[in-house]
Motif scaffolding. Sequence first.
Motif, PDB file in Angstrom:
ATOM      1  N   UNK A 395       0.821  -1.214   0.000  1.00 58.73           N
ATOM      2  CA  UNK A 395       0.000   0.000   0.000  1.00 58.73           C
ATOM      3  C   UNK A 395       0.856   1.265   0.000  1.00 58.73           C
ATOM      4  N   UNK A 396       0.286   2.323  -0.536  1.00 64.97           N
ATOM      5  CA  UNK A 396       0.970   3.618  -0.569  1.00 64.97           C
ATOM      6  C   UNK A 396       0.384   4.602   0.429  1.00 64.97           C
ATOM      7  N   UNK A 397      -0.780   4.264   1.002  1.00 62.39           N
ATOM      8  CA  UNK A 397      -1.418   5.108   2.025  1.00 62.39           C
ATOM      9  C   UNK A 397      -1.856   4.198   3.170  1.00 62.39           C
ATOM     10  N   UNK A 398      -1.500   4.555   4.395  1.00 63.80           N
ATOM     11  CA  UNK A 398      -1.886   3.786   5.576  1.00 63.80           C
ATOM     12  C   UNK A 398      -2.677   4.677   6.531  1.00 63.80           C
ATOM     13  N   UNK A 399      -3.785   4.152   7.057  1.00 64.02           N
ATOM     14  CA  UNK A 399      -4.606   4.898   8.010  1.00 64.02           C
ATOM     15  C   UNK A 399      -5.047   3.970   9.147  1.00 64.02           C
ATOM     16  N   UNK A 400      -5.137   4.554  10.340  1.00 55.48           N
ATOM     17  CA  UNK A 400      -5.651   3.821  11.487  1.00 55.48           C
ATOM     18  C   UNK A 400      -7.172   3.981  11.519  1.00 55.48           C
ATOM     19  N   UNK A 401      -7.885   2.890  11.775  1.00 56.40           N
ATOM     20  CA  UNK A 401      -9.347   2.925  11.829  1.00 56.40           C
ATOM     21  C   UNK A 401      -9.802   3.373  13.219  1.00 56.40           C
ATOM     22  N   UNK A 402     -10.684   4.358  13.257  1.00 58.14           N
ATOM     23  CA  UNK A 402     -11.281   4.822  14.518  1.00 58.14           C
ATOM     24  C   UNK A 402     -12.722   4.321  14.580  1.00 58.14           C
ATOM     25  N   UNK A 403     -13.015   3.503  15.568  1.00 56.64           N
ATOM     26  CA  UNK A 403     -14.354   2.944  15.744  1.00 56.64           C
ATOM     27  C   UNK A 403     -15.132   3.816  16.727  1.00 56.64           C
ATOM     28  N   UNK A 404     -16.263   4.388  16.280  1.00 54.76           N
ATOM     29  CA  UNK A 404     -17.028   5.297  17.134  1.00 54.76           C
ATOM     30  C   UNK A 404     -17.760   4.570  18.257  1.00 54.76           C
ATOM     31  N   UNK A 405     -18.211   3.340  18.008  1.00 50.95           N
ATOM     32  CA  UNK A 405     -18.948   2.563  19.012  1.00 50.95           C
ATOM     33  C   UNK A 405     -18.186   1.268  19.304  1.00 50.95           C
ATOM     34  N   UNK A 406     -17.492   1.190  20.465  1.00 49.73           N
ATOM     35  CA  UNK A 406     -16.698  -0.005  20.790  1.00 49.73           C
ATOM     36  C   UNK A 406     -17.526  -1.282  20.821  1.00 49.73           C
ATOM     37  N   UNK A 407     -18.839  -1.184  20.991  1.00 50.39           N
ATOM     38  CA  UNK A 407     -19.683  -2.371  21.029  1.00 50.39           C
ATOM     39  C   UNK A 407     -19.792  -3.035  19.648  1.00 50.39           C
ATOM     40  N   UNK A 408     -19.343  -2.342  18.608  1.00 53.29           N
ATOM     41  CA  UNK A 408     -19.439  -2.891  17.254  1.00 53.29           C
ATOM     42  C   UNK A 408     -18.093  -3.366  16.718  1.00 53.29           C
ATOM     43  N   UNK A 456     -23.070  -0.816   4.240  1.00 58.11           N
ATOM     44  CA  UNK A 456     -23.359  -2.250   4.167  1.00 58.11           C
ATOM     45  C   UNK A 456     -23.276  -2.957   5.517  1.00 58.11           C
ATOM     46  N   UNK A 457     -22.470  -2.406   6.422  1.00 59.86           N
ATOM     47  CA  UNK A 457     -22.293  -3.071   7.724  1.00 59.86           C
ATOM     48  C   UNK A 457     -22.833  -2.240   8.895  1.00 59.86           C
ATOM     49  N   UNK A 458     -23.294  -1.019   8.582  1.00 62.73           N
ATOM     50  CA  UNK A 458     -23.917  -0.143   9.596  1.00 62.73           C
ATOM     51  C   UNK A 458     -22.991   0.115  10.780  1.00 62.73           C
ATOM     52  N   UNK A 459     -21.723   0.351  10.478  1.00 62.30           N
ATOM     53  CA  UNK A 459     -20.731   0.658  11.518  1.00 62.30           C
ATOM     54  C   UNK A 459     -20.153   2.040  11.233  1.00 62.30           C
ATOM     55  N   UNK A 460     -20.220   2.930  12.226  1.00 64.68           N
ATOM     56  CA  UNK A 460     -19.682   4.282  12.068  1.00 64.68           C
ATOM     57  C   UNK A 460     -18.191   4.275  12.413  1.00 64.68           C
ATOM     58  N   UNK A 461     -17.382   4.614  11.422  1.00 63.43           N
ATOM     59  CA  UNK A 461     -15.932   4.639  11.616  1.00 63.43           C
ATOM     60  C   UNK A 461     -15.354   5.896  10.988  1.00 63.43           C
ATOM     61  N   UNK A 462     -14.109   6.176  11.325  1.00 64.82           N
ATOM     62  CA  UNK A 462     -13.380   7.273  10.714  1.00 64.82           C
ATOM     63  C   UNK A 462     -11.922   6.884  10.588  1.00 64.82           C
ATOM     64  N   UNK A 463     -11.095   7.799  10.091  1.00 66.99           N
ATOM     65  CA  UNK A 463      -9.672   7.519   9.914  1.00 66.99           C
ATOM     66  C   UNK A 463      -8.835   8.434  10.799  1.00 66.99           C
ATOM     67  N   UNK A 464      -7.683   7.916  11.220  1.00 65.55           N
ATOM     68  CA  UNK A 464      -6.680   8.708  11.906  1.00 65.55           C
ATOM     69  C   UNK A 464      -5.332   8.430  11.264  1.00 65.55           C
ATOM     70  N   UNK A 465      -4.420   9.370  11.436  1.00 64.78           N
ATOM     71  CA  UNK A 465      -3.074   9.177  10.903  1.00 64.78           C
ATOM     72  C   UNK A 465      -2.423   7.980  11.584  1.00 64.78           C
ATOM     73  N   UNK A 466      -1.920   7.051  10.795  1.00 66.13           N
ATOM     74  CA  UNK A 466      -1.327   5.834  11.359  1.00 66.13           C
ATOM     75  C   UNK A 466       0.124   6.040  11.769  1.00 66.13           C
ATOM     76  N   UNK A 467       0.736   7.100  11.254  1.00 71.11           N
ATOM     77  CA  UNK A 467       2.146   7.328  11.550  1.00 71.11           C
ATOM     78  C   UNK A 467       3.087   6.565  10.635  1.00 71.11           C
ATOM     79  N   UNK A 468       2.522   5.891   9.627  1.00 70.25           N
ATOM     80  CA  UNK A 468       3.333   5.120   8.685  1.00 70.25           C
ATOM     81  C   UNK A 468       3.012   5.552   7.259  1.00 70.25           C
ATOM     82  N   UNK A 469       4.031   5.416   6.389  1.00 67.39           N
ATOM     83  CA  UNK A 469       3.860   5.792   4.982  1.00 67.39           C
ATOM     84  C   UNK A 469       3.580   4.600   4.082  1.00 67.39           C
TER      85      UNK A 469
END
Length: 530
Positions: A395-408, A456-469
């Motif tokens: 990959x040329x772009x890396x992102x950390x996944x932020x999960x808004x609801x830990x129950x999911x 499709x999965x009804x999960x609210x997520x976002x992205x954060x900088x992973x610190x890797x290239x």
Amino acid sequence: MSETANLERKAAAGQQFDRRSFAIISHPDAGKTTLTEKLLYRSGAIRAAGQVRAKGESRRTRSDWMEIEQQRGISVSSSVMTYEYGGLTFNLLDTPGHADFSEDTYRTLTAVDSAVMVIDAAKGIEAQTLKLFEVCRLRDIPIITFVNKLDREGRDNFELLDEIEQRLALDVSPITWPVGVGQNFQGAYNFAEKTLSPNNGGELRRYEGLEDPALTEKLPADLRERFEEETALVQEAYKPFDAQAFREGHMTPVLFGSALRECGVDQLLDLLRAQAPEPRPQPAEPRTVRPEEKKFTGFVFKVQANLDPNHRDRVAFLRVCSGRFQRGQKLTLVRTGKPMAVSNPIFFFAQERELVEEAFPGDIIGIPNHGTLRVGDALTEGEAIRFTGIPNFAPEILRRIRLDDPMKAKQLKRALEDLAEEGVTQVFRPMIGADWIVGVVGALQLDVLLTRIRGEYKVEVGYEDAGYETARWLVSDDKAALKRFVEQNRGSMGTDRDDNPVLLLRNRWEMDRLERNAPEITFSTVRERS
């Protein structure tokens, strides 16, 4: 081998060789998806040809079935459509044109025997067209060129042919030639067949030749004079079509037309019927698989989740390489060595499906499953064969996944595993920490990933900088050295979904340093899927 001997060989093998599988490739906005739609319409496979930007659900382009594809008017996943024409069965694979989805396109090209390259008459060879052509060249895939959008003002046609010759290092052989361009575009004339495909989507008109008064007298004087000069130059300057040179990848036949106006589409259908190659041998280990073999073999080149969002389905796209497949047949999944019965195989027509009773070399069938099959998997009648040339790219772009609801968290894991299997993203788990990291080739993949997880999965997520290239797979014959390297660099280490060690890199300088310090380890940008 003589043609008679060739036919006898096929008859003795007891196989059907009336399948033709081809992909359509292009730079975005060259008109690839519109051409796909018109091919299906003109072949009789659908009753009404949709348009990418038409209004209303019934007019959406058939091969673009995802919501994000319909909203943006682009293809972001490969679609498979089957149609019959001229006594042959065609499997058409519409590929993503966007560079961000080149990995999906690369894997799709492993499943076809030829390709149609669509070029915008106003733009010529573009960056993504060149990349896709290089992939075709690596796999020795013959290419037919369709110069599209002749109904608009574009570049000089001879200039386009010269560019194809020079930038792609191919001999060009014009099969058709346009009568006028832009507002004066009248249609495309086929030299060999002596037919004109009119610019209004009408039936092919047959003439006695270029000197036939019925062809020339209807043209304005200036247009007639230019057409006569250009066709004379074409016949003098360019090589006649050579079927062997085409199939060996040295020559591309060129057709001109307008997919939107259905001009040149019938001529393309006829050329595919006459010249598209039969199923080819497939590279594999420990041996090449030939289509005339009696025993069944096939490989999975794509997995698609949620073709029908109402049923959360998962379908593996399988290319039949040899033998005859029959519904209910028990096959061996080579990766696990376990048997599996294929009870409900399907042929595709975008979202529409038809149950398969039997399939032959060159066919693309869908196998519904619940995660059993993965990209690169081989199915055989027992022989341990691994088909090669189906890669993952770094990959040329890396992102950390932020999960808004830990129950999911469980739903997120399912979503990421499904979409990673499709090739929408790659998924990594750092050895230190519990967050998911996703890796993609281009930014548009991030948009698609977010849209599909939410929709499709009804999960609210976002992205954060992973610190890797970027990331590299670690490979070494020295297992002790590899284990030692992993332990010493745990803060930068992760695993992919197959638990292979992956080095997550902050910058190029860090990779250069680590490579110097660990010469016994290969930092690979590609990993073969198997």
